[in-house]
Design an enzyme around this catalytic site. Structure first.
Site: not given
Ligand code: IMP
Length: 424
Positions: A7-9, A11, A33, A35-36, A125, A139, A220, A297-298, A329
């Site tokens: 994640g956090d590439e 996108k 969870n 964040g773009h 998160t 269910r 993610q 989450t910062g 960069d």
């Molecule tokens: P959850 O998705 O909040 O249950 O978190 C599970 C795992 O996925 C944790 O390691 C989070 O930090 C990670 N995670 C969830 N969403 C992201 C995202 O958008 N970017 C990076 N890591 C994420």
């Protein structure tokens, strides 16, 4: 468009860039969870739930059935966008009536479980994502369509709280929820979100038939996939390209191309194995230069070298037809650069990601060193503008993966991009 790492590439930026060429943008899994971070006309916009296409007035945005929706967060995001002059028409966003809803008890359960796990926590998160997907599978879930039927909703919330309150009181020692209060809050959400809630798979089917260009926006990254990621340090949904179909109700035969977004180095937030992690001043420097702090989450992100074992795995699982390479960069001035080509596990070299998290934590990465570059890349607008060693870095990636690097990103703004091939 999916993430190839943890994640956090980047996108958000790539999707935003390509959205200008798309008619529809769809989120198919995850929730807030994600964040773009987007930079538009010098302004920073962070989106957690609403697809990035919302910044374009002509684009239809879809939150499909595979997403878990926190209605409070969605409404806040809508209001924030409106304040900033975006999202003028309700018709720009539709939400699946089949998408599951994140309830307040999901958030408490997520947070309390993490607290109890202490040092062994997942590092979620804390947004209730896992417990919401659990209820979907068991269910017991509440769906967006339920918010529009008060009698039904009342029954479902009462039934869910019967079980959840027991857990919350007796296992987590927190005050239980008052069902009537929760019902009242969620009926109100339903009233406010009614104009958006519909059968999104049907809308998508018609748009596909009409020849619309549709961009599915993953959240993610592949290594956080519930099945294929670094379990248990993963999210609770399938994030790979195959889930586009289940998560939005389109058939596999309608998918025409799959791009993976890949950062020029590696990062991850939360706990779990990360073979190429740099626990030194260089890791710190990459974090600062790349502003590697979670958009949701910062939290500071863990940083490390590019890992081709991870990337090859991602390419295989997602069937990538193109790579969007981001944050090139950030690597300016670092030389030599290292690329991980294999792992050594108990004296045996492998090019595969081990399934067992203990094994992943023990592997020793095997690197190839390549020359870095000193020239800033921020103003490069064509592949030929890149300095030789940066071009070599891109070509090494293409050579190692056999997948074309279709886009190179050299800064956070839309225009700091070298688009070598359009996906549409
Ligand atoms: P959850 O998705 O909040 O249950 O978190 C599970 C795992 O996925 C944790 O390691 C989070 O930090 C990670 N995670 C969830 N969403 C992201 C995202 O958008 N970017 C990076 N890591 C994420």
């Amino acid at each position: 468009m999916v993430g190839t790492q943890w994640g956090d590439e980047g996108k958000g930026k790539i999707v935003d860039l390509l959205t200008g060429r798309a008619d529809v943008v769809v989120r198919f899994q995850g929730g807030n969870n994600a964040g773009h971070t987007l930079k538009v006309s010098g302004e920073q916009v962070i989106l957690h739930l609403i697809p990035s296409g919302i910044l374009y007035p002509e684009t239809l945005n879809i939150i499909a059935n595979g997403v878990v929706v926190d209605p409070g967060v969605l409404l806040e995001e809508k209001e924030e966008l409106r304040k900033r002059g975006y999202f003028p028409n309700d018709s720009q966003l539709i939400i699946s009536e089949r998408a599951h809803v994140i309830m307040p008890y999901h958030k408490i359960i997520d947070q309390c479980r993490e607290e109890i796990l202490g040092g062994a926590k997942i590092g979620t998160t804390g947004r209730g994502i896992g417990p919401a997907y659990e209820d979907k599978a068991s269910r017991m879930g509440i769906r967006m369509g339920d918010l529009l039927r008060e009698k039904n909703l009342r029954k479902k919330i009462n039934a869910a709280l019967d079980e959840k309150n027991f857990l919350i009181e007796h296992r987590f020692h927190r005050p239980p929820f008052d069902p009537d209060q929760v019902i009242e809050e969620y009926v109100e959400y339903g009233r406010k979100l009614k104009p958006h809630i519909t059968d999104t798979s049907y809308v998508l089917f018609n748009r596909i038939s009409a020849g619309s260009r549709i961009l599915f926006e993953g959240a993610q990254g592949t290594l956080l996939d519930i099945d294929h990621g670094t379990y248990p340090y993963v999210t609770s949904s399938n994030v790979i390209s195959g889930n586009v179909c289940c998560g939005s109700g389109v058939s596999p035969t309608s998918i025409e191309g799959i791009w993976g977004v890949m950062k020029a180095y590696s990062t991850r937030v939360g706990h779990g194995g990360f073979p190429t992690e740099l626990n030194d001043s260089l890791g710190e420097e990459i974090r600062t230069r790349g502003a590697e702090f979670g958009a949701t989450t910062g939290r500071p992100r863990r940083c490390g070298w590019l890992d081709m074992v991870v990337i090859s795995y991602s390419i295989r699982l997602n069937g990538l037809t193109g790579i969007a390479l981001t944050k090139m960069d950030v690597l300016t001035g670092i030389s030599p650069l290292k690329i991980c080509l294999g792992y050594e596990l108990d004296g045996v070299v492998t090019d595969r990601v081990p399934a067992d998290i203990g094994d992943l934590e023990r592997v020793i990465p095997r690197y190839r060193e390549v020359k870095g570059w000193d020239e800033p890349l921020e103003d490069c607008r064509s592949f030929d503008d890149l300095p030789k060693n940066a071009k070599d870095y891109v070509e090494t990636i293409e050579h190692l993966t056999g997948v074309p690097v279709t886009l190179v990103s050299v800064g956070p703004s839309r225009d700091q991009s070298i688009l070598r091939k359009s996906p549409f």
